[in-house]
Design a protein around this motif. Structure first.
Motif, mmCIF file in Angstrom:
data_model
loop_
_atom_site.group_PDB
_atom_site.id
_atom_site.type_symbol
_atom_site.label_atom_id
_atom_site.label_comp_id
_atom_site.label_asym_id
_atom_site.label_seq_id
_atom_site.Cartn_x
_atom_site.Cartn_y
_atom_site.Cartn_z
ATOM 1 N N HIS A 1 126.325 87.521 66.979
ATOM 2 C CA HIS A 1 126.346 87.689 68.436
ATOM 3 C C HIS A 1 124.965 88.119 68.928
ATOM 4 C CE1 HIS A 1 127.023 89.775 72.261
ATOM 5 N NE2 HIS A 1 128.004 88.910 72.431
ATOM 6 N N ASP A 2 124.360 89.062 68.209
ATOM 7 C CA ASP A 2 123.024 89.533 68.590
ATOM 8 C C ASP A 2 121.994 88.404 68.504
ATOM 9 O OD1 ASP A 2 124.141 92.021 68.989
ATOM 10 O OD2 ASP A 2 123.372 92.873 67.111
ATOM 11 N N GLU A 3 122.101 87.564 67.455
ATOM 12 C CA GLU A 3 121.178 86.431 67.317
ATOM 13 C C GLU A 3 121.330 85.460 68.482
ATOM 14 O OE1 GLU A 3 121.669 84.399 63.608
ATOM 15 O OE2 GLU A 3 121.149 86.160 62.416
ATOM 16 N N LEU A 4 122.581 85.141 68.818
ATOM 17 C CA LEU A 4 122.814 84.214 69.934
ATOM 18 C C LEU A 4 122.331 84.814 71.247
ATOM 19 C CD1 LEU A 4 126.322 82.752 69.065
ATOM 20 C CD2 LEU A 4 124.132 81.557 69.018
ATOM 21 N N SER A 5 122.526 86.111 71.419
ATOM 22 C CA SER A 5 122.053 86.774 72.644
ATOM 23 C C SER A 5 120.543 86.703 72.749
ATOM 24 C CB SER A 5 122.515 88.233 72.669
ATOM 25 O OG SER A 5 123.915 88.301 72.726
ATOM 26 N N GLU A 6 119.865 86.873 71.605
ATOM 27 C CA GLU A 6 118.396 86.761 71.584
ATOM 28 C C GLU A 6 117.963 85.346 71.940
ATOM 29 O OE1 GLU A 6 114.906 86.864 68.230
ATOM 30 O OE2 GLU A 6 116.514 88.339 68.030
ATOM 31 N N LEU A 7 118.659 84.350 71.386
ATOM 32 C CA LEU A 7 118.334 82.965 71.703
ATOM 33 C C LEU A 7 118.576 82.663 73.182
ATOM 34 C CD1 LEU A 7 119.795 81.150 68.570
ATOM 35 C CD2 LEU A 7 117.384 81.488 69.149
ATOM 36 N N LEU A 8 119.627 83.238 73.751
ATOM 37 C CA LEU A 8 119.899 83.044 75.169
ATOM 38 C C LEU A 8 118.760 83.620 76.010
ATOM 39 C CD1 LEU A 8 121.704 82.150 77.488
ATOM 40 C CD2 LEU A 8 122.959 84.303 77.251
ATOM 41 N N ALA A 9 118.268 84.787 75.629
ATOM 42 C CA ALA A 9 117.135 85.373 76.356
ATOM 43 C C ALA A 9 115.910 84.474 76.261
ATOM 44 C CB ALA A 9 116.834 86.768 75.809
ATOM 45 N N GLN A 10 115.678 83.901 75.082
ATOM 46 C CA GLN A 10 114.535 82.997 74.908
ATOM 47 C C GLN A 10 114.732 81.702 75.681
ATOM 48 O OE1 GLN A 10 114.015 82.379 70.721
ATOM 49 N NE2 GLN A 10 113.622 84.528 70.296
ATOM 50 N N ALA A 11 115.975 81.254 75.785
ATOM 51 C CA ALA A 11 116.258 79.983 76.457
ATOM 52 C C ALA A 11 115.936 80.050 77.943
ATOM 53 C CB ALA A 11 117.723 79.594 76.260
ATOM 54 N N LYS A 12 115.883 81.226 78.508
ATOM 55 C CA LYS A 12 115.556 81.348 79.936
ATOM 56 C C LYS A 12 114.144 80.846 80.222
ATOM 57 C CE LYS A 12 119.024 84.710 80.771
ATOM 58 N NZ LYS A 12 119.468 85.983 81.125
ATOM 59 N N GLU A 13 113.308 80.830 79.161
ATOM 60 C CA GLU A 13 111.953 80.296 79.325
ATOM 61 C C GLU A 13 111.974 78.789 79.564
ATOM 62 O OE1 GLU A 13 109.659 81.425 75.917
ATOM 63 O OE2 GLU A 13 110.209 83.527 76.120
ATOM 64 N N LEU A 14 113.070 78.133 79.181
ATOM 65 C CA LEU A 14 113.162 76.682 79.349
ATOM 66 C C LEU A 14 113.387 76.275 80.802
ATOM 67 C CD1 LEU A 14 115.394 75.798 76.270
ATOM 68 C CD2 LEU A 14 112.941 75.467 76.505
ATOM 69 N N GLU A 15 113.678 77.232 81.671
ATOM 70 C CA GLU A 15 113.913 76.906 83.075
ATOM 71 C C GLU A 15 112.648 76.411 83.768
ATOM 72 O OE1 GLU A 15 117.601 79.719 84.416
ATOM 73 O OE2 GLU A 15 115.619 80.602 84.446
ATOM 74 N N ALA A 16 111.492 76.829 83.239
ATOM 75 C CA ALA A 16 110.227 76.399 83.849
ATOM 76 C C ALA A 16 110.053 74.900 83.622
ATOM 77 C CB ALA A 16 109.064 77.162 83.219
ATOM 78 N N PRO A 17 109.594 74.182 84.635
ATOM 79 C CA PRO A 17 109.431 72.728 84.466
ATOM 80 C C PRO A 17 108.319 72.407 83.473
ATOM 81 C CG PRO A 17 108.552 73.467 86.581
ATOM 82 C CD PRO A 17 109.214 74.657 85.948
ATOM 83 N N LEU A 18 108.489 71.312 82.781
ATOM 84 C CA LEU A 18 107.465 70.833 81.856
ATOM 85 C C LEU A 18 106.391 70.084 82.634
ATOM 86 C CD1 LEU A 18 109.655 69.289 79.029
ATOM 87 C CD2 LEU A 18 108.290 71.353 78.882
ATOM 88 N N ARG A 19 105.187 70.127 82.108
ATOM 89 C CA ARG A 19 104.147 69.253 82.649
ATOM 90 C C ARG A 19 104.446 67.886 82.080
ATOM 91 N NH1 ARG A 19 98.698 72.114 81.058
ATOM 92 N NH2 ARG A 19 99.414 71.052 79.220
#
Length: 159
Positions: free
Chosen positions: A72-90
């Motif tokens: 659960h802690d690992e998935l929670s960490e990945l979820l926090a990291q996934a928020k960085e994917l919201e930024a648009p790609l160049r």
């Protein structure tokens, strides 16, 4: 051609080599030698012995819950990291850029992308942990009730 533009994996490897770095497997990704072969015993390692009963070890239930808490802690960490994917790609200005922008624009979406998938995993994991806890508590309550009944029986038989 732009020397910093990467077209494929070979370009990425070449760039890393030039920078003096080696590609790294993320620590949370299992490598082939870390994955255990199937044992045939099932994930709960329940083995039938012909006695029409199942014995649960409270220590094993606690250990399973602790392992699931770690996941659960690992998935929670990945979820926090996934928020960085919201930024648009160049994405450049080539003929397929608009199509790719549309196709990959949802990758970090909180509603449909990686974040939503990770939240679904976390919900499923929480449901599983709760079911395991309820089963353990139910079996413990049944054991306590049986023990109390036997004590009452022995008390009544002694009078």
């Amino acid at each position: 051609m732009d020397p910093h533009r990467l077209q494929d994996k070979a370009d990425a490897r070449r760039f890393l080599h030039e920078m003096g770095k080696q590609p790294q497997t993320p620590r949370h990704v299992a490598t082939a030698d870390e994955v255990k072969a199937p044992t045939g015993a099932g994930s709960a390692e329940l083995i039938a012995d012909g006695d029409d009963r199942i014995e649960l070890d409270p220590a094993e239930i606690a250990a399973a819950d602790a392992e699931l808490a770690r996941r659960h802690d690992e998935l929670s960490e990945l979820l926090a990291q996934a928020k960085e994917l919201e930024a648009p790609l160049r994405d450049g200005s080539g003929p397929v850029a608009t199509h790719l922008r549309r196709a990959f624009g949802l990758r970090g979406s909180a509603d449909t992308g990686v974040q939503a998938t990770l939240r679904d995993y976390l919900d499923e994991l929480a449901t599983l942990r709760e079911a395991i806890r309820r089963a353990g508590a139910g079996h413990q309550a049944a054991d306590d009730e049986a023990r109390d009944s036997l004590r009452g029986f022995h008390r009544d038989a002694g009078s």
